[in-house]
Design a protein around this motif. Sequence first.
Motif, PDB file in Angstrom:
ATOM      1  N   UNK A 283       0.844  -1.195   0.000  1.00  0.00           N
ATOM      2  CA  UNK A 283       0.000   0.000   0.000  1.00  0.00           C
ATOM      3  C   UNK A 283       0.890   1.259   0.000  1.00  0.00           C
ATOM      4  N   UNK A 284       0.228   2.434  -0.023  1.00  0.00           N
ATOM      5  CA  UNK A 284       0.965   3.708  -0.145  1.00  0.00           C
ATOM      6  C   UNK A 284       2.062   3.850   0.894  1.00  0.00           C
ATOM      7  N   UNK A 285       1.678   3.605   2.150  1.00  0.00           N
ATOM      8  CA  UNK A 285       2.623   3.817   3.251  1.00  0.00           C
ATOM      9  C   UNK A 285       3.798   2.857   3.141  1.00  0.00           C
ATOM     10  N   UNK A 286       3.491   1.628   2.766  1.00  0.00           N
ATOM     11  CA  UNK A 286       4.551   0.620   2.673  1.00  0.00           C
ATOM     12  C   UNK A 286       5.501   0.945   1.514  1.00  0.00           C
ATOM     13  N   UNK A 287       4.946   1.389   0.392  1.00  0.00           N
ATOM     14  CA  UNK A 287       5.817   1.755  -0.742  1.00  0.00           C
ATOM     15  C   UNK A 287       6.697   2.941  -0.366  1.00  0.00           C
ATOM     16  N   UNK A 288       6.111   3.881   0.363  1.00  0.00           N
ATOM     17  CA  UNK A 288       6.891   5.050   0.772  1.00  0.00           C
ATOM     18  C   UNK A 288       8.067   4.635   1.650  1.00  0.00           C
ATOM     19  N   UNK A 289       7.779   3.782   2.626  1.00  0.00           N
ATOM     20  CA  UNK A 289       8.840   3.344   3.547  1.00  0.00           C
ATOM     21  C   UNK A 289       9.893   2.540   2.800  1.00  0.00           C
ATOM     22  N   UNK A 290       9.453   1.690   1.886  1.00  0.00           N
ATOM     23  CA  UNK A 290      10.420   0.904   1.103  1.00  0.00           C
ATOM     24  C   UNK A 290      11.329   1.834   0.304  1.00  0.00           C
ATOM     25  N   UNK A 291      10.740   2.882  -0.282  1.00  0.00           N
ATOM     26  CA  UNK A 291      11.517   3.858  -1.052  1.00  0.00           C
ATOM     27  C   UNK A 291      12.535   4.573  -0.162  1.00  0.00           C
ATOM     28  N   UNK A 292      12.067   5.066   0.978  1.00  0.00           N
ATOM     29  CA  UNK A 292      12.966   5.829   1.854  1.00  0.00           C
ATOM     30  C   UNK A 292      14.080   4.935   2.392  1.00  0.00           C
ATOM     31  N   UNK A 293      13.776   3.674   2.630  1.00  0.00           N
ATOM     32  CA  UNK A 293      14.794   2.754   3.143  1.00  0.00           C
ATOM     33  C   UNK A 293      15.776   2.352   2.054  1.00  0.00           C
TER      34      UNK A 293
END
Lengths: 203, 160
Positions: free
Chosen positions: B103-113
């Motif tokens: 989902x949005x939040x998970x993709x964001x965190x994956x990107x930032x990590x």
Amino acid sequence: MNKQPLSQATRAHYSREGLSDKKLEQYEKMLQAAENKMVASQSKKYSVMSAVASILVLLVVAVQFYPTQNNIAFEIAQEVAKNHIKMKPLEVETDQLSDLKKYFTQLDFALIDPGMMADKTMHGARYCSIKGVTAAQLRYTETDSTNRITIYEVEYKPEIFGKVSNLDEGMAPEEIELKGLLVKIWVEKGLLLVSAQEEMRTE
Amino acid sequence: MLDRQKINKLFQYGLSLTMDRSHADDLVQNAIEQLLKQPYPPHNIMAYARTIIRNRFIDDCRHRNIIHFDSIEQDAPILLDESDLESLMIDRNTIDKLISQLDNAEREILFLWAVEGYTAAEIAEQTLVPRGTVLARLYRIKHKLQDYAERNDIVETSHE
């Protein structure tokens, strides 16, 4: 199947995405126009007192952009960025390379004076490691600011560090931006050197 | 200031939130316009621009009555350390499908990590959510990817 770590696969995935040249040009023009306006108003303001450093400089950083990033280079950059941010106390405080050579008896190589630091002020160094190999962290500041630069020197082992740009062969260092820092990686005189500093910003 | 590479990175961040090129482009354009309104360039221009993009994304979702980031239950399982994700070995030809499972939040965190190299603590600071929430989302990322991959036989875990 060609498998790679999740982080590397994710970076490769996003590196394939980008705006069109037309869009990028549009945004560059917006930024340039704002930059010109700011420079014009600053020049107007300080036209008589032009010796004062209040000019905005638009920095275009030429960064080599690979379709798939070097995972080892990124890992090195992450390790170095972490050390730079922690900024642990110096073990030896000096501005002389000869003093550092006397202190660092546990290294399997001789420290060098990095060419890129010729115009910087050295403050000292400490032991550290990169990917488990014992290294030295040297600390510098810019001559006209307090911007800190850390340089890591370690014996270059291609089997551990992978292929790295060689300054002695006329190649430019690899540059990686992360955590607000600019990390550069290169080989010089047979050593792997890595530098970390805050990304330059307009003033 | 911003060069082409940085502008593209902001676009990629927008894409991690929206999965839509046009929407991501709008977010980038808005961020640049907001940046140009500032009297002085911010200290960390990329972090500032990402915050503008994120806030605008949240506003857009509210206008469309879409939930921007799913909430996390209080006792949701967490990953102890973000480096645990490194044990996942992914076939690079299927990463697109795997990312679409998040989902949005998970993709964001994956990107930032993965792309920006941030730790869980740094992601929490950037996104203004508790570190525990970040760790819970990292847990969900890992298990979603593993579940999807097991069904399709495309992920293995490195035991090194």
